[in-house]
Design a protein around this motif. Structure first.
Motif, PDB file in Angstrom:
ATOM      1  N   ILE A   1       0.945  -1.119   0.015  1.00  0.00           N
ATOM      2  CA  ILE A   1       0.028  -0.001  -0.061  1.00  0.00           C
ATOM      3  C   ILE A   1       0.747   1.096  -0.202  1.00  0.00           C
ATOM      4  N   PRO A   2       1.123   1.992  -0.944  1.00  0.00           N
ATOM      5  CA  PRO A   2       1.771   3.198  -1.095  1.00  0.00           C
ATOM      6  C   PRO A   2       1.552   4.250   0.039  1.00  0.00           C
ATOM      7  N   PRO A   3       2.578   5.099   0.355  1.00  0.00           N
ATOM      8  CA  PRO A   3       2.468   5.813   1.436  1.00  0.00           C
ATOM      9  C   PRO A   3       1.632   7.178   0.691  1.00  0.00           C
ATOM     10  N   LEU A   4       0.938   7.916   1.557  1.00  0.00           N
ATOM     11  CA  LEU A   4       0.189   9.054   1.109  1.00  0.00           C
ATOM     12  C   LEU A   4       0.818   9.891   0.156  1.00  0.00           C
ATOM     13  N   ALA A   5       1.925  10.056   0.373  1.00  0.00           N
ATOM     14  CA  ALA A   5       2.835  11.219  -0.337  1.00  0.00           C
ATOM     15  C   ALA A   5       3.216  10.683  -1.815  1.00  0.00           C
ATOM     16  N   PHE A   6       3.157   9.355  -2.260  1.00  0.00           N
ATOM     17  CA  PHE A   6       3.219   8.867  -3.500  1.00  0.00           C
ATOM     18  C   PHE A   6       1.784   8.595  -4.287  1.00  0.00           C
ATOM     19  N   ARG A   7       0.734   8.670  -3.550  1.00  0.00           N
ATOM     20  CA  ARG A   7      -0.396   8.478  -4.268  1.00  0.00           C
ATOM     21  C   ARG A   7      -0.922   9.470  -5.346  1.00  0.00           C
ATOM     22  N   PRO A   8      -0.416  10.860  -5.060  1.00  0.00           N
ATOM     23  CA  PRO A   8      -0.522  11.630  -6.282  1.00  0.00           C
ATOM     24  C   PRO A   8       0.210  11.201  -7.645  1.00  0.00           C
ATOM     25  N   PHE A   9       1.220  10.545  -7.468  1.00  0.00           N
ATOM     26  CA  PHE A   9       2.101  10.337  -8.665  1.00  0.00           C
ATOM     27  C   PHE A   9       1.313   9.046  -9.129  1.00  0.00           C
ATOM     28  N   ILE A  10       0.760   8.128  -8.524  1.00  0.00           N
ATOM     29  CA  ILE A  10      -0.041   7.074  -8.831  1.00  0.00           C
ATOM     30  C   ILE A  10      -1.157   7.425  -9.660  1.00  0.00           C
ATOM     31  N   ALA A  11      -1.941   8.646  -9.232  1.00  0.00           N
ATOM     32  CA  ALA A  11      -3.250   9.079  -9.727  1.00  0.00           C
ATOM     33  C   ALA A  11      -2.802   9.908 -11.240  1.00  0.00           C
ATOM     34  N   ALA A  12      -1.647  10.526 -11.117  1.00  0.00           N
ATOM     35  CA  ALA A  12      -1.467  11.164 -12.259  1.00  0.00           C
ATOM     36  C   ALA A  12      -0.934  10.327 -13.478  1.00  0.00           C
ATOM     37  N   ASP A  13      -0.094   9.157 -13.021  1.00  0.00           N
ATOM     38  CA  ASP A  13       0.000   8.192 -14.093  1.00  0.00           C
ATOM     39  C   ASP A  13      -1.108   7.511 -14.553  1.00  0.00           C
TER      40      ASP A  13
ATOM     41  N   CYS B   1      -6.663  -4.552 -22.695  1.00  0.00           N
ATOM     42  CA  CYS B   1      -6.955  -5.905 -22.113  1.00  0.00           C
ATOM     43  C   CYS B   1      -7.290  -5.714 -20.797  1.00  0.00           C
ATOM     44  N   ILE B   2      -7.510  -6.889 -19.835  1.00  0.00           N
ATOM     45  CA  ILE B   2      -8.044  -6.620 -18.492  1.00  0.00           C
ATOM     46  C   ILE B   2      -6.997  -6.336 -17.588  1.00  0.00           C
ATOM     47  N   ASP B   3      -5.651  -6.531 -17.819  1.00  0.00           N
ATOM     48  CA  ASP B   3      -4.711  -6.362 -16.793  1.00  0.00           C
ATOM     49  C   ASP B   3      -3.649  -5.530 -17.558  1.00  0.00           C
ATOM     50  N   TYR B   4      -3.446  -4.249 -17.265  1.00  0.00           N
ATOM     51  CA  TYR B   4      -2.446  -3.560 -17.878  1.00  0.00           C
ATOM     52  C   TYR B   4      -1.117  -3.575 -16.870  1.00  0.00           C
ATOM     53  N   GLY B   5      -1.154  -4.315 -15.675  1.00  0.00           N
ATOM     54  CA  GLY B   5      -0.060  -4.325 -14.882  1.00  0.00           C
ATOM     55  C   GLY B   5       0.547  -3.157 -14.298  1.00  0.00           C
ATOM     56  N   ARG B   6      -0.390  -2.106 -14.221  1.00  0.00           N
ATOM     57  CA  ARG B   6       0.134  -0.873 -13.541  1.00  0.00           C
ATOM     58  C   ARG B   6      -0.264  -0.620 -12.074  1.00  0.00           C
ATOM     59  N   SER B   7       0.164  -1.487 -11.262  1.00  0.00           N
ATOM     60  CA  SER B   7       0.261  -1.637  -9.887  1.00  0.00           C
ATOM     61  C   SER B   7       1.025  -0.686  -9.299  1.00  0.00           C
ATOM     62  N   PRO B   8       1.055  -0.140  -8.107  1.00  0.00           N
ATOM     63  CA  PRO B   8       1.690   0.870  -7.631  1.00  0.00           C
ATOM     64  C   PRO B   8       3.043   0.545  -7.627  1.00  0.00           C
TER      65      PRO B   8
ATOM     66  N   LEU C   1       5.565   3.299  -9.384  1.00  0.00           N
ATOM     67  CA  LEU C   1       6.870   3.988  -9.023  1.00  0.00           C
ATOM     68  C   LEU C   1       8.365   3.588  -9.184  1.00  0.00           C
ATOM     69  N   SER C   2       8.320   2.278 -10.056  1.00  0.00           N
ATOM     70  CA  SER C   2       9.558   2.015 -10.320  1.00  0.00           C
ATOM     71  C   SER C   2       9.812   2.038 -11.825  1.00  0.00           C
ATOM     72  N   SER C   3       8.806   2.145 -12.706  1.00  0.00           N
ATOM     73  CA  SER C   3       9.030   2.275 -14.159  1.00  0.00           C
ATOM     74  C   SER C   3       9.280   3.529 -14.915  1.00  0.00           C
ATOM     75  N   PRO C   4      10.175   3.560 -15.628  1.00  0.00           N
ATOM     76  CA  PRO C   4      10.364   4.689 -16.210  1.00  0.00           C
ATOM     77  C   PRO C   4       9.298   5.456 -17.268  1.00  0.00           C
ATOM     78  N   THR C   5       8.591   4.243 -17.805  1.00  0.00           N
ATOM     79  CA  THR C   5       7.238   4.829 -18.489  1.00  0.00           C
ATOM     80  C   THR C   5       6.552   5.645 -17.987  1.00  0.00           C
TER      81      THR C   5
END
Length: 556
Positions: free
Chosen positions: A244-256, A272-279, A283-287
């Motif tokens: 579960i990502p910390p609160l400070a990182f969640r805006p980055f997840i939302a922006a992604d 597809c049904i699963d884009y693999g964009r987990s938190p 947070l670790s992918s350059p894309t």
């Protein structure tokens, strides 16, 4: 008159919308159930099959199902079940696919009516509603039988908006039916919680109604939202998430997520049904830099176009409908991905709204028609990927080879088709991606037992129990394996652990009763047989067991 030229002319845009939507999505009605939630929600749900009782409806309204409190959706599925039941007491998927297609047709017409009310333009509203109807991301909630929750919730939400805008917010009193429709929408799926803010945005920015009066008129909607929000958080505690990502990182997840959806809307190519964009992936992918850059560009456009109210309203509505699933509050599906096509269903109202306002003349008719035709063809092919489980998960793996969910569910589908060797290979592929996932261990244990490899099967089943001690199905399968290995005492202990976790597991009661009967414990066996029959009156083994007990007592 109904057949007069003026009546047909006034209804022509709506008739064409129905026709093109039917042509695009009618093949969906020939699709089957998949193992992507459909077994739990509909196909093998004991509250829907083989019989439906008042207890079933009571259970829908008093308990969350699969971490969602959506009693209206489950009640709708229950009402469809008698139409779907085959002679062998299994359920056919066709009526449920027909329900989804009907709801999408209805939603398309409701979007048309809403846009026509706001703009007063028939053909502008037609093309905008066609965009909503035909965009390829809509294929997922339509072609997926479990997608009814998104469609039904949207139906009640759109009806609530239409009903609300029939009135003027001159006082706190406005039609109670709007509040009731909003409540039904939330009880179909609570993702429409932002609807009061959507109504406020349309009312103030597009209809130029006073902000304060509108806000007061929407107070019942806000009041209704509070208990639904609390129930939703209690029902879905996100216990499936390993991170579960910390609160400070969640805006980055939302922006992604926002950037990903914007790219997806513009270029709906690899769906597809699963884009693999987990938190963790985000947070670790350059894309992530590209998707966040798209989001920043989107907000820059909003800033420069803020004086053009339709564009500002569309942007706000788009973000509002996405808000519950952007990752600010964790939810279970984030174990796979924060993004999913069905989360976009109502957000498509935003680009449709913008198109209805900027469609000036017939100068862009041909390019727009060409785009809609391409969307229709893309939706047609995408909906076919939902034909059955092997097709769906093979398609997903072609797009995202690292999808644990696709490997696992493809393995389950192959096991159901008795392709055990390939099923074991898919389970192992899933475990190579995440060895700490208990579900592939359980599935691989079941398959290895059928391949007569009991030692390996037992090892994987015990690993699954170690990783998830709360799943009664794992103990049940271990008990079956131990019984086949002629270890009755150990099997009995696992059956008892199964029933401690799930006292309603009828098959576990039946098998435990049979084991007790073989040991001569007639009274205990009878008790478990009768419990199994009370839970599942359709089972035949408990009846035979009771007859065997009666014969045994007579022979004593």
């Amino acid at each position: 008159m109904l057949n007069s030229p003026s009546f047909i002319r006034s209804r022509l845009p709506q008739l064409i919308l129905i026709a093109i939507t039917l042509v695009t999505f009618l093949p969906c009605t020939f699709n089957h159930f998949t193992t992507w939630d459909d077994n739990d929600t509909i196909a093998r749900n004991p509250d829907l099959n083989p019989t439906i009782t008042l207890t079933s409806f009571s259970h829908f309204w008093t308990h969350p199902q699969a971490d969602l409190y959506i009693p209206v959706t489950y009640s709708t599925w229950a009402l469809i079940a008698p139409l779907a039941r085959r002679p062998d007491l299994t359920l056919s998927a066709a009526p449920y696919h027909a329900l989804n297609l009907f709801l999408h047709l209805l939603n398309t017409l409701l979007v048309y009516r809403l846009l026509h009310k706001l703009t007063g333009k028939s053909w502008s509203s037609f093309f905008a509603a066609a965009l909503f109807a035909l965009h390829p991301v809509q294929a997922e909630p339509i072609a997926w039988t479990s997608g009814t929750k998104d469609l039904l919730s949207a139906t009640f939400a759109l009806l609530a908006l239409l009903n609300y805008f029939r009135s003027t917010p001159s006082s706190i009193l406005y039609p109670l039916s709007s509040s009731f429709l909003f409540l039904l929408s939330l009880l179909s799926k609570p993702s429409t919680l932002p609807l009061p803010f959507v109504a406020l945005t349309i009312s103030t920015l597009l209809l130029h109604r006073p902000f304060r009066a509108t806000l007061i008129s929407l107070l019942p909607w806000f009041i209704i939202s509070i208990p639904i929000l609390l129930i939703g958080r209690l029902s879905q505690p996100a216990h499936a998430l390993s991170y579960i990502p910390p609160l400070a990182f969640r805006p980055f997840i939302a922006a992604d997520a926002i950037g990903f959806y914007l790219q997806h809307l513009a270029f709906p190519l690899h769906l597809c049904i699963d884009y693999g964009r987990s938190p963790l992936h985000i947070l670790s992918s350059p894309t992530t830099l590209y998707t966040i850059s798209t989001t920043l560009l989107f907000f820059a456009c909003i800033f420069f176009l803020r004086q053009f109210r339709p564009a500002l309203a569309a942007a706000i509505i788009f973000l509002l409908f996405l808000l519950p699933t952007l990752g600010f509050l964790p939810f279970d599906f984030q174990q796979y991905s924060t993004t999913a096509d069905h989360y976009l269903y109502l957000s498509l109202l935003a680009p449709a709204l913008l198109l209805a306002y900027i469609f000036p003349s017939y100068t862009i008719l041909y390019p727009l028609s060409s785009i809609l035709l391409l969307f229709s063809l893309r939706s047609f092919t995408q909906s076919q990927t939902w034909h059955d489980s092997p097709t769906l998960f093979s398609h997903t793996l072609a797009i995202n080879p690292r999808s644990i969910a696709a490997h696992t569910n493809l393995a389950i589908a192959l096991a159901n088709a008795n392709d055990l060797t390939q099923s074991a290979a898919e389970f192992r592929a899933s475990l190579r991606l995440n060895f700490a996932d208990p579900k592939p261990h359980l599935g691989l244990g079941q398959v290895l037992a059928r391949l007569h490899q009991p030692d390996l099967a037992q090892a994987h089943l015990r690993l699954s129990i170690h990783l998830d001690p709360s799943n009664p199905l794992t103990y049940y399968n271990l008990a079956l394996l131990l019984s086949s290995l002629n270890q009755p005492d150990q099997a009995r202990a696992e059956y008892e652990r199964t029933l401690k976790l799930d006292p309603t597991f009828a098959e576990a009661h039946t098998n435990l009763a049979t084991l007790l009967l073989s040991q001569g414990q007639l009274d205990a066996a009878e008790q478990h047989y009768r419990t199994a029959l009370s839970l599942r009156p359709d089972l035949t083994l408990p009846r035979r067991g009771l007859q065997a007990i009666e014969q045994a007592r007579h022979s004593q």
